[in-house]
Design a protein around this motif. Structure first.
Motif, PDB file in Angstrom:
ATOM      1  N   SER A   7       0.867  -1.182   0.000  1.00  0.00           N
ATOM      2  CA  SER A   7       0.000   0.000   0.000  1.00  0.00           C
ATOM      3  C   SER A   7       0.901   1.228   0.000  1.00  0.00           C
ATOM      4  CB  SER A   7      -0.832   0.050   1.277  1.00  0.00           C
ATOM      5  OG  SER A   7      -1.951  -0.747   1.187  1.00  0.00           O
ATOM      6  N   ALA A   8       0.301   2.393   0.017  1.00  0.00           N
ATOM      7  CA  ALA A   8       1.061   3.642   0.204  1.00  0.00           C
ATOM      8  C   ALA A   8       1.341   3.807   1.691  1.00  0.00           C
ATOM      9  CB  ALA A   8       0.225   4.797  -0.308  1.00  0.00           C
TER      10      ALA A   8
ATOM     11  N   LYS B 226      -2.323   9.997   5.905  1.00  0.00           N
ATOM     12  CA  LYS B 226      -1.885   8.966   4.957  1.00  0.00           C
ATOM     13  C   LYS B 226      -1.373   9.640   3.685  1.00  0.00           C
ATOM     14  CE  LYS B 226      -5.258   5.308   5.715  1.00  0.00           C
ATOM     15  NZ  LYS B 226      -6.211   4.491   4.995  1.00  0.00           N
TER      16      LYS B 226
ATOM     17  N   THR C 284      -1.807   8.731   0.716  1.00  0.00           N
ATOM     18  CA  THR C 284      -2.895   8.777  -0.285  1.00  0.00           C
ATOM     19  C   THR C 284      -3.719  10.062  -0.110  1.00  0.00           C
ATOM     20  OG1 THR C 284      -3.016   6.382  -0.138  1.00  0.00           O
ATOM     21  CG2 THR C 284      -4.844   7.471  -1.257  1.00  0.00           C
TER      22      THR C 284
ATOM     23  N   GLU D 260       1.184   4.202  -3.998  1.00  0.00           N
ATOM     24  CA  GLU D 260       1.563   2.790  -4.073  1.00  0.00           C
ATOM     25  C   GLU D 260       2.745   2.617  -5.043  1.00  0.00           C
ATOM     26  OE1 GLU D 260      -1.460   3.682  -3.308  1.00  0.00           O
ATOM     27  OE2 GLU D 260      -2.004   2.205  -1.793  1.00  0.00           O
TER      28      GLU D 260
ATOM     29  N   PHE E 189      -3.745  -1.126  -5.443  1.00  0.00           N
ATOM     30  CA  PHE E 189      -4.716  -0.026  -5.561  1.00  0.00           C
ATOM     31  C   PHE E 189      -5.050   0.443  -6.981  1.00  0.00           C
ATOM     32  CE2 PHE E 189      -5.570   4.630  -4.073  1.00  0.00           C
ATOM     33  CZ  PHE E 189      -6.922   4.386  -3.880  1.00  0.00           C
TER      34      PHE E 189
ATOM     35  N   ARG F  68     -11.236   3.074  -2.060  1.00  0.00           N
ATOM     36  CA  ARG F  68     -10.282   3.170  -0.956  1.00  0.00           C
ATOM     37  C   ARG F  68     -10.049   1.801  -0.295  1.00  0.00           C
ATOM     38  NH1 ARG F  68      -8.776   8.284   0.966  1.00  0.00           N
ATOM     39  NH2 ARG F  68      -6.999   7.096   1.713  1.00  0.00           N
ATOM     40  N   GLY F  69      -8.806   1.564   0.074  1.00  0.00           N
ATOM     41  CA  GLY F  69      -8.470   0.269   0.672  1.00  0.00           C
ATOM     42  C   GLY F  69      -8.263  -0.813  -0.378  1.00  0.00           C
ATOM     43  N   GLY F  70      -8.205  -0.400  -1.642  1.00  0.00           N
ATOM     44  CA  GLY F  70      -8.221  -1.341  -2.758  1.00  0.00           C
ATOM     45  C   GLY F  70      -6.959  -2.159  -2.974  1.00  0.00           C
ATOM     46  N   SER F  71      -5.891  -1.887  -2.223  1.00  0.00           N
ATOM     47  CA  SER F  71      -4.700  -2.739  -2.369  1.00  0.00           C
ATOM     48  C   SER F  71      -5.014  -4.178  -1.963  1.00  0.00           C
ATOM     49  CB  SER F  71      -3.545  -2.210  -1.511  1.00  0.00           C
ATOM     50  OG  SER F  71      -3.189  -0.933  -1.942  1.00  0.00           O
ATOM     51  N   ASP F  72      -5.985  -4.335  -1.087  1.00  0.00           N
ATOM     52  CA  ASP F  72      -6.436  -5.689  -0.712  1.00  0.00           C
ATOM     53  C   ASP F  72      -6.925  -6.448  -1.945  1.00  0.00           C
ATOM     54  OD1 ASP F  72      -6.039  -5.325   2.001  1.00  0.00           O
ATOM     55  OD2 ASP F  72      -8.105  -4.726   2.396  1.00  0.00           O
TER      56      ASP F  72
HETATM   57  N1  ASP Z   1      -3.668   3.688  -0.210  1.00  0.00           N
HETATM   58  C1  ASP Z   1      -5.043   3.449  -0.567  1.00  0.00           C
HETATM   59  C2  ASP Z   1      -5.965   3.980   0.505  1.00  0.00           C
HETATM   60  O1  ASP Z   1      -5.536   4.630   1.441  1.00  0.00           O
HETATM   61  C3  ASP Z   1      -5.289   2.033  -0.916  1.00  0.00           C
HETATM   62  C4  ASP Z   1      -4.938   1.034   0.166  1.00  0.00           C
HETATM   63  O2  ASP Z   1      -4.246   1.339   1.110  1.00  0.00           O
HETATM   64  O3  ASP Z   1      -5.366  -0.102   0.043  1.00  0.00           O
HETATM   65  O4  ASP Z   1      -7.149   3.783   0.423  1.00  0.00           O
END
Ligand code: ASP
Length: 440
Positions: free
Chosen positions: A37-38, A48, A50, A115, A169, A183-187
């Motif tokens: 992730s970032a 963050k 991002t 990322e 991401f 958001r959170g898309g690195s998962d």
């Molecule tokens: N960096 C992005 C976010 O803050 C994606 C991630 O962390 O998965 O949403």
């Protein structure tokens, strides 16, 4: 054995965190594909990367100066590079980013650089090959993720690489424009890579040791969940158990690859396993409890509704026409109740009421607000008697008035509607009867 390992923002927020990640990866040579992730928050109140990028790009987009903001982002990365004593510079990358920001390359492009740059550092730090996600993760012209094209491209690419870093991401559209997941898309990226590389395990490293049976803001020190099935997680995640992006299970599900949620700060904890199916029993009859406040119920009553063909469809049509999705629809012989999110419904309520009147000519329509829904989920419920009985007697003892009950025919979950005010008490009562009572 092959593993994909994804590290969240807090696991990569500083050089110190990077070192923990390096130790984890080097401790097991099957950890071959890494998804960073970032950099996230280093401490409470930190920002963050991002979010810094979104803020910086907003200025660029308005034609304002953004040098100071971009410099602050660069400093976040330089701090990591110098802390790890790496012989590298991101100057050329930042020059290009500045140029592209000025040319208004887009908000998604901006966010994705978090990322991208962390991936460059990670690849250098580990000595792994860097694969730009824009080349292998593809979206179609409508911006929808193109899973089959991606799987083919990525599969081909990774089959030639023993080790690689693929930033999370983002990916790209057919015109090469960068596009991010939500958001959170690195998962999600981690899951896509796990499928394409046909790995044995997708390890998702974060800052908690997996899922908990209930929300720790409601239950003191709740028990952890050792194993949960994809389906159970769907039932819980949609109610808001936010450790893993809810779309992240779909790619791995295609190949039945297990996900193991792990804690970077406590690497010896086993975490939670998310699997297709298992003969392992949950420690308790239930696997987890989750819920959400802020629902409204609309009850439509009409004599002989049960014999009127198309009644339900007409009621739901009104919700559809007003752009409102529904959560649950329990019914009786002459009544039908639709549960919706209050905030989606409030501004439109009178339109919905008159719409139902026009289409179905009901006897009455009643609206009740400020309701909460609680999902009690567990694969073990199917084979045990008395689960519902235990839930409802616990709620009665806790003086909670149950307003709605819905048990899916899969017998995987029981959904209970209570008033918002009873939400916490209800969750506590259910947790106590299944978990605390068994621990005692
Ligand atoms: N960096 C992005 C976010 O803050 C994606 C991630 O962390 O998965 O949403």
């Amino acid at each position: 054995m092959k593993k994909v390992v994804k590290f969240g923002g807090s696991s990569l927020a500083s050089a110190e965190q990077f070192e923990k990640v390096g130790d984890i990866i080097r401790a097991d040579e099957s950890r071959r594909y890494v998804i960073p992730s970032a950099p996230g928050k280093r401490f409470d109140g930190d920002t963050k990367v991002t979010d810094m990028l979104y803020g910086c790009y907003a200025l660029a987009d308005e034609g304002k100066k953004f040098d100071a903001e971009l410099k602050a982002i660069k400093e976040r990365y330089n701090e990591i590079i110098s802390g790890l004593k790496l012989d590298m510079t991101l100057d050329p990358e930042f020059e290009e980013i500045e140029k592209n920001f000025k040319a208004k390359a887009g908000r998604d492009y901006a966010a994705s650089r978090g990322e991208f740059l962390n991936g460059k550092i990670m690849a250098k730090y580990l000595g792994y090959t860097f694969v730009d996600a824009a080349e292998v993760i593809k979206f179609d012209e409508n911006g929808d993720f193109d899973s089959e094209k991606t799987n083919e491209l990525l599969g081909k690419k990774l089959s030639k690489l023993d080790n690689a870093v693929v930033p999370g991401f983002y990916g790209s559209m057919p015109d090469s424009k960068v596009k991010t997941f939500s958001r959170g898309g690195s998962d999600i990226t981690g899951s896509i890579v796990a499928r394409a590389a046909h790995v044995d395990v997708y390890e998702n490293w974060t800052d908690v040791s997996g899922f908990l049976v209930a929300d720790p803001r409601i239950i003191d020190n709740p028990e952890g969940i050792e194993t949960i099935t994809y389906k159970e997680l769907r039932e819980l995640s949609y109610m808001g158990a936010g450790v893993l992006h809810e779309d992240a299970i779909f790619p791995v599900r295609i190949e039945g690859i297990p996900i193991n949620i792990r804690n970077t700060n406590k690497p010896t904890d086993n975490g939670t396993w998310i699997v297709e199916s298992t003969c392992q029993k949950s420690k308790y009859t239930i696997t987890g409890i989750a819920g959400k406040k802020g629902f409204c119920s609309i009850t439509v009553e009409k004599d002989k509704m049960n014999s009127e063909i198309g009644f339900g469809r007409r009621v739901l049509n009104v919700f559809e026409d007003n752009g409102i999705s529904f959560e649950h629809m329990p019914s009786g012989i002459d009544t039908l109740t639709v549960f919706v999110h209050q905030d989606e419904f409030m501004d439109k309520e009178q339109r919905v009421v008159s719409g139902i009147h026009r289409l179905t000519n009901p006897d009455t329509i009643e609206i009740e607000a400020d309701l909460a829904l609680i999902a009690v989920v567990g694969r073990g419920m199917k084979s045990q008697r008395g689960t519902a009985g235990r839930i409802f007697s616990a709620l009665a003892h806790a003086n909670v008035n149950v307003k709605m009950i819905d048990q899916g025919s899969s017998e995987l979950n029981i959904i209970i509607g209570v008033s918002n005010n009873d939400f916490e008490v209800a969750i506590k009562a259910i947790y106590d009867i299944f978990v605390t009572a068994q621990l005692a």
